[in-house]
Write a protein that holds these residues in place. Structure first.
Motif, PDB file in Angstrom:
ATOM      1  N   ASP A 169       0.810  -1.223   0.000  1.00 19.27           N
ATOM      2  CA  ASP A 169       0.000   0.000   0.000  1.00 19.27           C
ATOM      3  C   ASP A 169       0.836   1.262   0.000  1.00 19.27           C
ATOM      4  OD1 ASP A 169      -2.290  -1.449  -0.096  1.00 19.27           O
ATOM      5  OD2 ASP A 169      -2.645  -1.427   2.080  1.00 19.27           O
TER       6      ASP A 169
ATOM      7  N   VAL B 157      -1.059   5.860  -1.682  1.00 17.45           N
ATOM      8  CA  VAL B 157      -1.861   4.682  -1.998  1.00 17.45           C
ATOM      9  C   VAL B 157      -2.747   4.987  -3.205  1.00 17.45           C
ATOM     10  CG1 VAL B 157      -3.561   3.029  -1.129  1.00 17.45           C
ATOM     11  CG2 VAL B 157      -1.836   4.007   0.419  1.00 17.45           C
ATOM     12  N   GLY B 158      -2.788   4.052  -4.119  1.00 20.24           N
ATOM     13  CA  GLY B 158      -3.669   4.151  -5.271  1.00 20.24           C
ATOM     14  C   GLY B 158      -3.129   4.962  -6.426  1.00 20.24           C
TER      15      GLY B 158
ATOM     16  N   THR C  74       0.627   0.786 -10.116  1.00 14.29           N
ATOM     17  CA  THR C  74      -0.391   1.237  -9.163  1.00 14.29           C
ATOM     18  C   THR C  74       0.027   0.804  -7.764  1.00 14.29           C
ATOM     19  OG1 THR C  74      -2.097   1.039 -10.846  1.00 14.29           O
ATOM     20  CG2 THR C  74      -2.821   1.145  -8.547  1.00 14.29           C
TER      21      THR C  74
ATOM     22  N   ARG D 279      -0.772  -0.357  -4.605  1.00 11.96           N
ATOM     23  CA  ARG D 279      -1.870  -0.996  -3.865  1.00 11.96           C
ATOM     24  C   ARG D 279      -1.452  -2.425  -3.552  1.00 11.96           C
ATOM     25  NH1 ARG D 279      -5.718   0.117  -7.052  1.00 11.96           N
ATOM     26  NH2 ARG D 279      -6.568   1.865  -5.899  1.00 11.96           N
TER      27      ARG D 279
END
Length: 1159
Positions: free
Chosen positions: A726, A779-780, A806, A808
């Motif tokens: 994350d 995050v993300g 990404t 995550r």
């Protein structure tokens, strides 16, 4: 009428030292001549003739030397060995001539007044370095033809030279002449077959009958023929006597053996050959083959194949390919005193070449200090340090596969005139000075007046200082007027000027004139400016007029210059005042004035003296950046330009530790930034700079700090994402493909959001690993990553991920990746270590649990260790209690995976029990037993049964791997009593203790009793006695030698080697060997001091014996005599690391393949 004729065989051969691959075939007397074409070295061969007795005859042979490196040598021989060169005189005459246009040598042999003894076979041989050719011819002699006398009275002659009535009558002319009977051609006889079948006592008689003079060579050849004719029981087909192979190729040595199952050993120079990639052994049926791959000169050796007690031998000759010239010589045009280099490149490294100049060889002995020969890999260089006109000519380089030549032209240096002679006009009693300056300080010359050389005297001075030549004439007279010429020695150049004598007649008329200054400095614009170079002399002659003679005053500013002696002074003469500055300095620059006064008036003139010099050295030389083979150098202009504008700069560089500076430019470079190229990456350099103005070149600047040309690395490769959470991303990559001499100091990792160009550095200091986890990521977000390699040269191009990542956490089901070896039962022995590594996967990190036999594992002797990607089960010392089923479980939330591992710890079994003999019949006994109580935690796979009789108590194995618990032992000896023991066996091996039978088996037979008589051993003791004595030897210094003898005796005698009655101790120069009574003393590279009397003494309790020999050590001569042609009667044998001629024991070097001391 008589005729003598001998049939002689023809032996034509052309060989080099690489030898032919086919065995040498002997041509024996009686085989008849062999006709051959005009090949090899001979252009014209002598022909067989029939000569008339009392007449002269001449034989002619011609040899082509166009392809020969050295002058050929011709030998004329009669029969096999008789050298006719030693018989030259009135009867035999020899002549040699050479045609330079066709390069053909002509050799003539003349026989004056042929006699019957000249009949027979002749041979002429020509040799040149590594080439040889020969041919044979025959001479038949017949008596002169005489006419039959018609008048018988004419046959009556009187002896003496008086009149017809003097002397005694000679009736020899009336004798009837008998016609010669035609001799029947005798059939050809093979003398060697006769010798093989004859008794040894008849050898000398047969040799005398058939004209064999070399009895020793005959015996050696006969011995070898008998050895070859002996039929071999082990070999169906032996090795050929010799093989030949080109360097780099492979060769097959094949024999056929009688027994297809017999083992074969191969030896090289007496050392056994082991199978490898170089030596490959093949066995197909009865054939045994040794294959030698990629042959080199070390494979040129003697090989032998051994089957049991029999051997067969062969020689392998490795031929080197001809050395060719890949880069030819270039013609050179230079001037006297310059360095000259002739460079040639050949096809092989370490090859030998021959340099010649106008037909004369240049080597290290003959070249002296003038020429220098240099080898650099494939390049060969001939260096002439200082060329002179004597070096003009044609230079050749030869290899055994080609040649090249080049011309050297040397010219005199052009002499440059820096200052010419000027015409002079002087008055009586004045001084005339002719001065000129040339470019070479070493040049001398002569002065001439009207074509007549000027001789120095008290009034005429001739000087030569550096580049300046002066002719000074004091107290000039009218006779001194004329044309003066300076001629430099050795140059077609002359400098001329004229001396004009000004004769002034003055009539004194008293008058008064105001003073006048005649000052001409040659400057433009009407200003009197004088420029002088610092260190030079300034002399300004100013003409002054006025009556009465005016008073002169020189001033610099407000300071009056005196006429005293000094560096700056004023010299006055009649009507001339000279201003002189010796060795001008910068402080002498300024405004000067001259004032002249007399009672009539005054005059004044001003002038400005400007002192110029070479500039100061440039400052602050430094390297600002480097490349793979270049560097950018900058510097500051000199603080003082010497009074003249700086034209440019000259640069030099050198390697650290080297005293030699290398010029980088010959034309001045105007900028203060320079890019130095063609440097070696990874080598430290330093630079210095010279400033140049119109006066000259400055002193060198201070050297720059050392710098090293290094290029940045290429970008890292295979950048991939290893893991994503994350807030972190783990990256992996590989080092750059191109690193260079600077190496890698570390890596910089940067990231940015997709669509942005603002890269953020993730690590403050470069990391040395090839993996890194970037932390603190949002995050993300989709992020891009790049990695840059860093070294001393800077940053490399970045390696960028092709797609955004990404940030995550990725869920991954847990899974155990059980190794293949653990999918079946894992078996280990008691006491061994157990270390099982089991990888797994899953995200987030799974929980790992171990079970044994279905319950959580609590045994402290079994340890576990778990990381993010694997778990380890380890047991330091395995015991049988550790056997069982181990279960590994990995779990993430409600998802899990498990794997079973079966471990079995085993050891050796116990002994069988209840071993006993159940039955005995004839020569057989039946045994039975029960399995052991302890099977070692694994299955019993068999039993081993042994027996022993009560007399010897020695155990012999009867059965191995017996599966059943019973057996029958057969072939027992009658009258013996036997015990039995049994070992149990599992996968760990036999049990440590056997099960021994409780009862014994007695094999009996009634009615037979034998009382043997006591055995008396034979006494084989004997005192030492030498069966083969030492033999006197003569060896060459520097080549290892050995002397051998053989001895017998019981008990084994003690061996003592002595030299000159002194015991040889543990001297590493001597190696003493004893192989089954054969004693060998090896002497490593003997010197002249190692010669003397060597003796060997054998001693035991029963006595002693001694033998001795003389070892002569001869000096080694570098220059070997010219090689002789290979004769058919020569046999070769191998001794340690050298060949030797079996006939004359002459050494033969296997490296150069040349005979030495061969007759």
């Amino acid at each position: 009428m008589c005729c003598a004729q001998i049939t002689f065989s023809c032996f034509n051969s052309y060989f080099s030292y690489s030898l032919h691959s086919t065995p040498i075939t002997d041509h024996l007397p009686g085989e008849g001549p062999q006709l051959s074409e005009l090949t090899g070295l001979f252009v014209l061969r002598p022909e067989s003739v029939t000569a008339t007795k009392g007449k002269d005859i001449t034989f002619v042979a011609k040899v082509d030397s166009s392809n020969l490196i050295k002058r050929p040598v011709m030998k004329w021989l009669k029969g096999k060995w008789l050298d006719l060169g030693s018989k030259a005189g009135k009867h035999l005459q020899f002549k040699e001539s050479y045609d330079r246009n066709t390069k053909i040598y002509t050799y003539e042999m003349s026989i004056i007044k042929v006699v019957d003894g000249d009949a027979g076979g002749y041979r002429c041989e020509v040799t040149s370095k590594d080439k040889c050719d020969s041919c044979t011819f025959e001479v038949s002699v017949q008596a002169a033809q005489e006419d039959q006398q018609d008048n018988i009275l004419e046959a009556f002659k009187r002896s003496g030279d008086a009149d017809e009535d003097a002397g005694e009558l000679d009736f020899s002319a009336l004798l009837k002449k008998r016609q010669k009977k035609e001799r029947k051609e005798e059939p050809e006889v093979d003398v060697w077959e006769i010798l093989k079948n004859a008794k040894p006592c008849d050898y000398e008689k047969i040799a005398f009958q058939y004209g064999i003079t070399d009895l020793r060579g005959m015996l050696k050849r006969l011995k070898k023929m008998k050895a070859e004719s002996k039929k071999s029981d082990a070999f169906l087909k032996k090795l050929d006597p010799a093989y030949s192979v080109d360097k780099g190729q492979k060769i097959h040595l094949t024999v056929e053996v009688a027994d297809p199952d017999v083992p074969v050993k191969w030896f090289k120079n007496g050392q056994e050959i082991k199978p490898s990639a170089k030596y490959v052994f093949e066995s197909v049926g009865n054939k045994r083959t040794l294959t030698i791959n990629k042959c080199n000169l070390s494979d040129d050796a003697a090989y032998e194949c051994v089957v049991g007690e029999e051997k067969c031998f062969t020689e392998v000759f490795v031929k080197e390919p001809p050395i060719t010239i890949t880069k030819l010589l270039d013609d050179v045009h230079t001037v006297v005193g310059e360095r000259v280099e002739f460079e040639v490149e050949v096809s092989e490294e370490g090859a030998n070449v021959i340099w010649m100049k106008d037909g004369v060889e240049l080597n290290r002995d003959t070249a002296g200090s003038k020429y220098r020969l240099k080898k650099d890999g494939k390049r060969h260089i001939l260096i002439i340090n200082e060329a002179t006109k004597e070096d003009i000519g044609t230079y050749y380089v030869y290899t055994n596969g080609g040649e090249s030549k080049a011309e050297l032209e040397v010219e005199d240096k052009e002499l440059e005139v820096l200052q010419n002679i000027a015409d002079l006009t002087v008055k009586a009693s004045e001084q005339a000075v002719f001065k000129c300056e040339v470019s070479d300080e070493k040049v001398t010359g002569k002065w001439f007046k009207d074509g007549v050389e000027v001789e120095a005297s008290d009034r005429i001075k001739i000087s030569h200082i550096g580049r300046i030549h002066k002719l000074t004439i004091n107290d000039v007279k009218a006779s001194d007027a004329g044309d003066y010429t300076f001629v430099p020695d050795g140059y077609a150049l002359s400098l001329s000027a004229k001396l004009n004598f000004l004769e002034i007649k003055i009539e004194y008329v008293p008058r008064q004139d105001p003073p006048k200054i005649f000052l001409d400095t040659g400057s433009s614009g009407g200003k009197n400016n004088i420029t002088v170079v610092a260190g030079n002399k300034l002399r300004l002659d100013v003409q002054i007029t006025g009556e009465p003679a005016p008073t002169v005053c020189w001033m610099k500013g407000d300071q009056v210059l005196s006429e005293a002696e000094g560096r700056v002074r004023v010299e006055s003469e009649k009507n001339v005042c000279s201003f002189v500055i010796e060795g001008a300095e910068k402080a002498d620059e300024g405004q000067y004035s001259i004032t002249v006064t007399n009672p009539v008036g005054e005059d004044k003139a001003d002038l400005f003296v400007r002192v110029v010099d070479v500039p100061n050295p440039p400052e602050n030389v430094k390297c600002t950046s480097v490349g793979e083979d270049s560097a950018i150098i900058t510097w500051d202009p000199p603080a003082f330009d010497g009074g003249v504008a700086v034209k440019g700069y000259l640069m030099e560089r050198k390697k650290i530790g080297s005293p030699r500076w290398t010029k980088l430019n010959f034309d001045v470079y105007e900028s203060t930034t320079y890019e130095a190229k063609k440097m070696i990456e990874g080598v430290l350099y330093e630079m210095r700079v010279f400033a140049v103005n119109g006066i000259g070149i400055s002193q060198p600047s201070a050297s720059s700090k050392p710098f090293m040309p290094i290029a940045p690395t290429s970008e890292p490769t295979r950048l991939t994402v290893h893991d994503v959470t994350d807030s972190t991303c783990a990256l992996k990559w590989l080092p750059p493909e191109k690193i260079g001499a600077g190496g890698i100091d570390g890596y910089i990792i940067e990231y940015c959001k997709e669509g942005s160009d603002q890269w953020v550095r993730a690590n403050e200091e470069p990391v040395g690993n090839i993996h890194y986890r970037v932390k603190g990521l949002p995050v993300g977000e989709k992020m891009l990553f790049r990695v840059i390699a860093v070294n001393i040269a800077g940053h490399s191009p970045p390696a960028i991920l092709s797609q955004a990542v990404t940030i995550r956490e990725i869920m991954e089901n847990p899974k155990i990746r059980l190794p293949r070896r653990l999918r079946t039962k894992f078996i280990t022995q008691v006491g061994e270590k157990v270390n099982l590594v089991i990888p797994f996967q899953g995200k987030p990190r799974p929980v790992v649990t171990w079970y044994k036999d279905g319950v959580p594992m609590e045994d402290r002797t079994v340890g576990t260790r778990t990381s993010e990607v694997d778990t380890i089960l380890f047991i330091r010392s395995a015991e049988r209690v550790h056997s069982g089923k181990y279960t590994l479980s990995v779990q993430i939330e409600n998802m899990s995976d498990s794997a079973d591992i079966h471990i079995q710890v085993v050891e050796k079994p116990g002994p069988p029990i209840a071993v006993h003999v159940t039955d005995i019949w004839g020569f057989n006994a039946a045994l039975e037993w029960k399995p052991p109580k302890d099977d070692g935690n694994c299955e019993i796979i068999g039993y081993t049964i042994q027996k022993a009789d009560k007399k010897t108590k020695e155990w012999f194995t009867v059965y191995e791997h017996n599966r059943r618990p019973s057996c029958t032992v057969s072939d027992l000896v009658m009258g013996n009593e036997y015990s039995f023991r049994v070992f149990s066996e599992n996968i760990c091996g036999l049990s440590d203790e056997p099960g021994i039978s409780k009862n014994t088996a007695v094999i009996t037979k009634t009615g037979l009793l034998y009382n043997p008589s006591p055995y008396k051993e034979m006494d084989v003791s004997s005192c030492p006695k030498f069966t083969a004595p030492l033999v006197d030897r003569s060896v060459i210094a520097g080549y290892s030698a050995a002397i051998s003898c053989a001895v017998r005796g019981n008990p084994k005698p003690k061996i003592i080697w002595m030299k000159n009655r002194m015991i040889l101790g543990e001297d590493p120069k001597f190696l003493m060997q004893n192989n089954q009574g054969v004693l060998t003393l090896n002497i490593r590279k003997p010197s002249l001091f190692d010669g003397g009397r060597y003796s060997c003494r054998a001693i035991n309790d029963l006595g002693e014996d001694e033998v001795e020999c003389t070892l002569e050590v001869r000096a080694h001569h570098d220059k070997s005599p010219s090689p002789q042609p290979l004769l058919p009667e020569l046999l070769f044998r191998r001794k340690q690391n050298s060949f030797s001629c079996a006939k004359y024991k002459s050494p033969y070097c296997i490296c150069q393949r040349k005979f030495q001391n061969h007759r």
